[in-house]
Design a protein around this motif. Structure first.
Motif, short mmCIF file in Angstrom:
data_model
loop_
_atom_site.label_atom_id
_atom_site.label_comp_id
_atom_site.label_asym_id
_atom_site.label_seq_id
_atom_site.Cartn_x
_atom_site.Cartn_y
_atom_site.Cartn_z
N UNK A 2 0.86 -1.19 0.00
CA UNK A 2 0.00 0.00 0.00
C UNK A 2 0.89 1.24 0.00
N UNK A 3 0.69 2.14 -0.96
CA UNK A 3 1.53 3.34 -1.00
C UNK A 3 1.38 4.17 0.27
N UNK A 4 2.46 4.81 0.68
CA UNK A 4 2.43 5.68 1.84
C UNK A 4 1.40 6.78 1.62
N UNK A 5 0.62 7.08 2.64
CA UNK A 5 -0.38 8.13 2.54
C UNK A 5 -1.76 7.63 2.17
N UNK A 6 -1.87 6.37 1.77
CA UNK A 6 -3.15 5.83 1.34
C UNK A 6 -4.18 5.86 2.46
N UNK A 7 -3.78 5.45 3.66
CA UNK A 7 -4.72 5.46 4.78
C UNK A 7 -5.20 6.86 5.10
N UNK A 8 -4.32 7.84 5.04
CA UNK A 8 -4.71 9.22 5.31
C UNK A 8 -5.68 9.75 4.25
N UNK A 11 -9.03 8.22 5.06
CA UNK A 11 -9.60 8.89 6.24
C UNK A 11 -10.15 10.25 5.87
N UNK A 12 -9.41 10.98 5.06
CA UNK A 12 -9.87 12.31 4.63
C UNK A 12 -11.13 12.19 3.80
N UNK A 13 -11.16 11.23 2.90
CA UNK A 13 -12.34 11.02 2.06
C UNK A 13 -13.56 10.69 2.92
N UNK A 14 -13.40 9.84 3.91
CA UNK A 14 -14.51 9.50 4.81
C UNK A 14 -14.99 10.75 5.55
N UNK A 54 -15.01 19.99 -4.03
CA UNK A 54 -14.36 21.20 -3.51
C UNK A 54 -13.63 20.91 -2.21
N UNK A 55 -14.28 20.16 -1.32
CA UNK A 55 -13.65 19.81 -0.05
C UNK A 55 -12.44 18.91 -0.25
N UNK A 56 -12.53 17.97 -1.19
CA UNK A 56 -11.37 17.13 -1.49
C UNK A 56 -10.20 17.96 -1.97
N UNK A 57 -10.48 18.91 -2.85
CA UNK A 57 -9.41 19.80 -3.33
C UNK A 57 -8.77 20.54 -2.17
N UNK A 80 -13.91 6.32 -5.92
CA UNK A 80 -13.56 7.68 -5.50
C UNK A 80 -12.24 7.68 -4.73
N UNK A 81 -12.03 6.65 -3.92
CA UNK A 81 -10.77 6.54 -3.18
C UNK A 81 -9.60 6.38 -4.15
N UNK A 82 -9.75 5.52 -5.14
CA UNK A 82 -8.70 5.32 -6.13
C UNK A 82 -8.41 6.61 -6.88
N UNK A 83 -9.45 7.34 -7.26
CA UNK A 83 -9.27 8.61 -7.95
C UNK A 83 -8.46 9.58 -7.06
N UNK A 84 -8.87 9.71 -5.79
CA UNK A 84 -8.18 10.64 -4.89
C UNK A 84 -6.72 10.22 -4.68
N UNK A 85 -6.50 8.92 -4.51
CA UNK A 85 -5.12 8.43 -4.34
C UNK A 85 -4.27 8.74 -5.56
#
Length: 90
Positions: A2-8, A11-14, A54-57, A80-85
């Protein structure tokens, strides 16, 4: 691996989904990669999509171009998680 930062990112997406859609953190914590979003969650209408993006940005420090937004990236929590990652880690 799992790439570093994936969990964060997840969490942010949730947190974004809970905040923008006024969903309980407990409910959002149960989302799996297969959990349907747009078309499945009544709270996620077209206006809410704009708020989520907007919040994701803001929270992830990314720029989401209009041509990147489609039904497929909003279909499931996993999509959506994959897109954000991809936006954050590339």
């Amino acid at each position: 691996m799992i790439p570093e930062g994936t969990n964060e990112i997840e969490k942010t997406l949730r947190a974004v989904l809970a905040d923008v859609l006024s969903l309980s953190p407990e409910r959002v914590a149960t989302f799996t990669p297969e959990t349907g979003l747009f078309g499945s969650l009544p709270e996620l209408d077209s206006m809410a999509v704009a708020g989520v993006l907007t919040e994701l940005e803001d929270r992830l420090g990314i720029v989401i171009e209009d041509d990147e937004v489609d039904g497929e990236m909003l279909e499931t929590f996993g999509a959506l998680t994959t897109f954000a990652q991809t936006k954050v880690l590339n």
